[in-house]
Design an enzyme around this catalytic site. Structure first.
Site, PDB file in Angstrom:
ATOM      1  N   GLU A  91       0.830  -1.208   0.000  1.00 55.24           N
ATOM      2  CA  GLU A  91       0.000   0.000   0.000  1.00 55.24           C
ATOM      3  C   GLU A  91       0.861   1.253   0.000  1.00 55.24           C
ATOM      4  OE1 GLU A  91      -3.230  -1.817   3.186  1.00 55.24           O
ATOM      5  OE2 GLU A  91      -2.409   0.166   3.487  1.00 55.24           O
ATOM      6  N   CYS A 104       3.259   8.464   1.132  1.00 56.69           N
ATOM      7  CA  CYS A 104       3.703   7.572   2.201  1.00 56.69           C
ATOM      8  C   CYS A 104       3.909   6.199   1.590  1.00 56.69           C
ATOM      9  CB  CYS A 104       2.634   7.533   3.291  1.00 56.69           C
ATOM     10  SG  CYS A 104       2.935   6.278   4.545  1.00 56.69           S
ATOM     11  N   CYS A 111       5.334  -7.056   8.168  1.00 57.75           N
ATOM     12  CA  CYS A 111       6.289  -6.501   9.133  1.00 57.75           C
ATOM     13  C   CYS A 111       6.452  -7.499  10.271  1.00 57.75           C
ATOM     14  CB  CYS A 111       5.729  -5.188   9.678  1.00 57.75           C
ATOM     15  SG  CYS A 111       6.816  -4.335  10.851  1.00 57.75           S
ATOM     16  N   CYS A 115       3.869  -4.600  16.649  1.00 53.17           N
ATOM     17  CA  CYS A 115       3.207  -3.573  17.469  1.00 53.17           C
ATOM     18  C   CYS A 115       1.718  -3.926  17.638  1.00 53.17           C
ATOM     19  CB  CYS A 115       3.355  -2.192  16.842  1.00 53.17           C
ATOM     20  SG  CYS A 115       5.076  -1.676  16.733  1.00 53.17           S
ATOM     21  N   CYS A 118      -1.193  -2.276  15.339  1.00 49.38           N
ATOM     22  CA  CYS A 118      -0.913  -2.079  13.915  1.00 49.38           C
ATOM     23  C   CYS A 118      -1.370  -3.261  13.070  1.00 49.38           C
ATOM     24  CB  CYS A 118       0.582  -1.851  13.732  1.00 49.38           C
ATOM     25  SG  CYS A 118       1.040  -1.583  12.018  1.00 49.38           S
ATOM     26  N   CYS A 332      -2.339   1.789   8.693  1.00 47.41           N
ATOM     27  CA  CYS A 332      -1.323   0.920   8.106  1.00 47.41           C
ATOM     28  C   CYS A 332      -1.825  -0.479   7.830  1.00 47.41           C
ATOM     29  CB  CYS A 332      -0.172   0.747   9.084  1.00 47.41           C
ATOM     30  SG  CYS A 332       0.877   2.144   9.186  1.00 47.41           S
TER      31      CYS A 332
HETATM   32  N1  SAH Z   1       7.716   0.666  11.345  1.00 43.52           N
HETATM   33  C1  SAH Z   1       7.803   2.091  11.333  1.00 43.52           C
HETATM   34  C2  SAH Z   1       6.996   2.761  10.261  1.00 43.52           C
HETATM   35  C3  SAH Z   1       5.601   2.264   9.965  1.00 43.52           C
HETATM   36  S1  SAH Z   1       4.275   2.686  11.039  1.00 43.52           S
HETATM   37  C4  SAH Z   1       7.468   2.659  12.701  1.00 43.52           C
HETATM   38  O1  SAH Z   1       7.134   1.891  13.590  1.00 43.52           O
HETATM   39  O2  SAH Z   1       7.618   3.850  12.901  1.00 43.52           O
HETATM   40  C5  SAH Z   1       4.004   4.412  10.954  1.00 43.52           C
HETATM   41  C6  SAH Z   1       3.432   4.985  12.232  1.00 43.52           C
HETATM   42  O3  SAH Z   1       2.035   4.658  12.395  1.00 43.52           O
HETATM   43  C7  SAH Z   1       4.124   4.473  13.481  1.00 43.52           C
HETATM   44  O4  SAH Z   1       4.282   5.516  14.402  1.00 43.52           O
HETATM   45  C8  SAH Z   1       3.133   3.445  13.977  1.00 43.52           C
HETATM   46  O5  SAH Z   1       3.349   3.153  15.326  1.00 43.52           O
HETATM   47  C9  SAH Z   1       1.811   4.122  13.689  1.00 43.52           C
HETATM   48  N2  SAH Z   1       0.637   3.260  13.617  1.00 43.52           N
HETATM   49  C10 SAH Z   1       0.515   2.009  13.143  1.00 43.52           C
HETATM   50  N3  SAH Z   1      -0.736   1.555  13.240  1.00 43.52           N
HETATM   51  C11 SAH Z   1      -1.443   2.563  13.798  1.00 43.52           C
HETATM   52  C12 SAH Z   1      -2.815   2.710  14.166  1.00 43.52           C
HETATM   53  N4  SAH Z   1      -3.693   1.736  13.987  1.00 43.52           N
HETATM   54  N5  SAH Z   1      -3.190   3.889  14.733  1.00 43.52           N
HETATM   55  C13 SAH Z   1      -2.293   4.882  14.915  1.00 43.52           C
HETATM   56  N6  SAH Z   1      -1.006   4.806  14.580  1.00 43.52           N
HETATM   57  C14 SAH Z   1      -0.577   3.647  14.050  1.00 43.52           C
END
Ligand code: SAH
Length: 343
Positions: A91, A104, A111, A115, A118, A332
């Protein structure tokens, strides 16, 4: 086969030499790929047919294919689903701002960072993207929208520091004066905090912005949201951010996704202030985008405003991430998951 769109101009010159071709052919090829953004050797009309055919035989030519596009009725944000050469899906998001268009991109298919909030990580990592696959998300969007991209954020699916060498080559090509020539200052790389790679990046002394996904101020709380926190402490992260600033002069962006009742209290704000007040930084608050696989809820509007005010009163630079594309699976990895479920 060699991936021709991931080669630097210098490397392409060496390739032409190896083929017994004149070195100016390298410049022509590079311009077709990285300025004119053509999608096949066929379109490179000022190259002799024999050379085009030889390139066709000897190189892989990355050109991602649009599978789906969703446009937000609220703000015009577009989310693209692209298919890679091996059929895998990634995406990318296109956002229109007053100061220019921002893309973006994803850096990996899936991944492995895990987290908790995510969607990108739910099925783990499938593979990393090549430099050309990262670049081509931007090239394809430029062609599809007919508009120039001025900002690039590596904040889509994947952990860019887990694909470090390809990331650096991607940045080199993206910011090269012979290519799209996007300014390093308009490139942001977001990481969940892989300390050794962040240090390595600091030493490259690039002018890009490093964004750290912090999301919590104590190790204990961060571990509940991000498994990577078991490996690197908040203290280590802060030292690494200070080091990045010392080496590059670039202020750090802290991303902080606000999760209702988890990390959005007054005490959380106080702890965050204490943690970062001596750093040259900027805080980007992201109201968590709830995904259906997890039961996290977004902080209320009042809690978000109170959190922001508290930081501001203490002299910290803070913005609330405009929630773009909420109506189009903005979080994401959501669009890719939906498409996979359909297949
Ligand atoms: N792996 C990298 C980049 C990808 S995520 C990182 O962790 O920074 C980009 C951002 O979106 C990160 O800050 C991540 O923690 C956040 N993110 C992911 N899923 C999310 C969600 N459902 N709501 C809010 N932020 C989210």
């Amino acid at each position: 086969m060699k991936d021709i769109k991931s080669l630097t101009l210098e490397e392409l010159k060496a390739e032409m030499e190896r083929m017994g071709e004149k070195s100016f052919r390298a410049k022509q090829l590079y311009e077709w790929m990285h300025v004119k953004l053509v999608r096949s050797f066929d379109e490179m009309t000022n190259l002799p047919r024999a050379l085009r055919e030889r390139c066709e035989r000897e190189y892989d030519f990355t050109a991602v294919k649009q599978v789906r596009m969703q446009e937000s009725a609220i703000d015009g944000t577009r989310k693209y689903l692209f298919e890679l050469g091996d059929g895998k899906l990634v995406e990318s998001v296109w956002m229109k701002y007053k100061h220019g268009n921002s893309v973006c991109i994803s850096s990996q298919v899936g991944c492995r960072m895990g987290c908790a909030f995510c969607a990108s990580t739910l099925d783990g990592l499938e593979r990393s993207l090549s430099p050309s696959e990262m670049l081509d998300q931007i090239y394809a969007i430029t062609l599809l929208t007919g508009e120039r991209v001025s900002n690039v954020v590596v904040m889509g699916t994947g952990e860019p520091m887990d694909n470090y060498d390809n990331l650096l080559r991607f940045i080199t090509l993206l910011t090269d004066e012979n290519g799209l020539h996007i300014s390093q200052r308009n490139v942001t790389v977001s990481t969940c905090g892989l300390v050794p790679k962040m240090r390595q990046l600091a030493e490259e002394q690039l002018q890009i912005t490093l964004a750290l996904s912090l999301h919590a101020t104590t190790d204990e709380k961060r571990r509940r949201l991000m498994p990577v926190a078991n490996k690197y402490s908040v203290q280590e992260l802060m030292e690494t951010c200070a080091y990045y600033f010392e080496k590059t002069g670039r202020r750090i962006t802290f991303e902080y996704s606000l999760v209702g009742g988890v990390n959005d209290t007054d005490e959380d704000a106080r702890e965050l202030i204490a943690l970062i007040k001596d750093l040259n930084c900027h805080v980007n608050l992201i109201p968590v985008n709830p995904i259906k696989e997890r039961d996290f809820v977004q902080s209320g509007g009042e809690a978000i405003a109170a959190f922001k005010n508290k930081l501001e009163k203490n002299g910290i630079n803070v913005t609330i991430r405009r929630e773009m594309g909420r109506d189009i699976d903005g979080a994401c990895g959501q669009l890719r998951r939906r498409q996979k479920a359909l297949q």
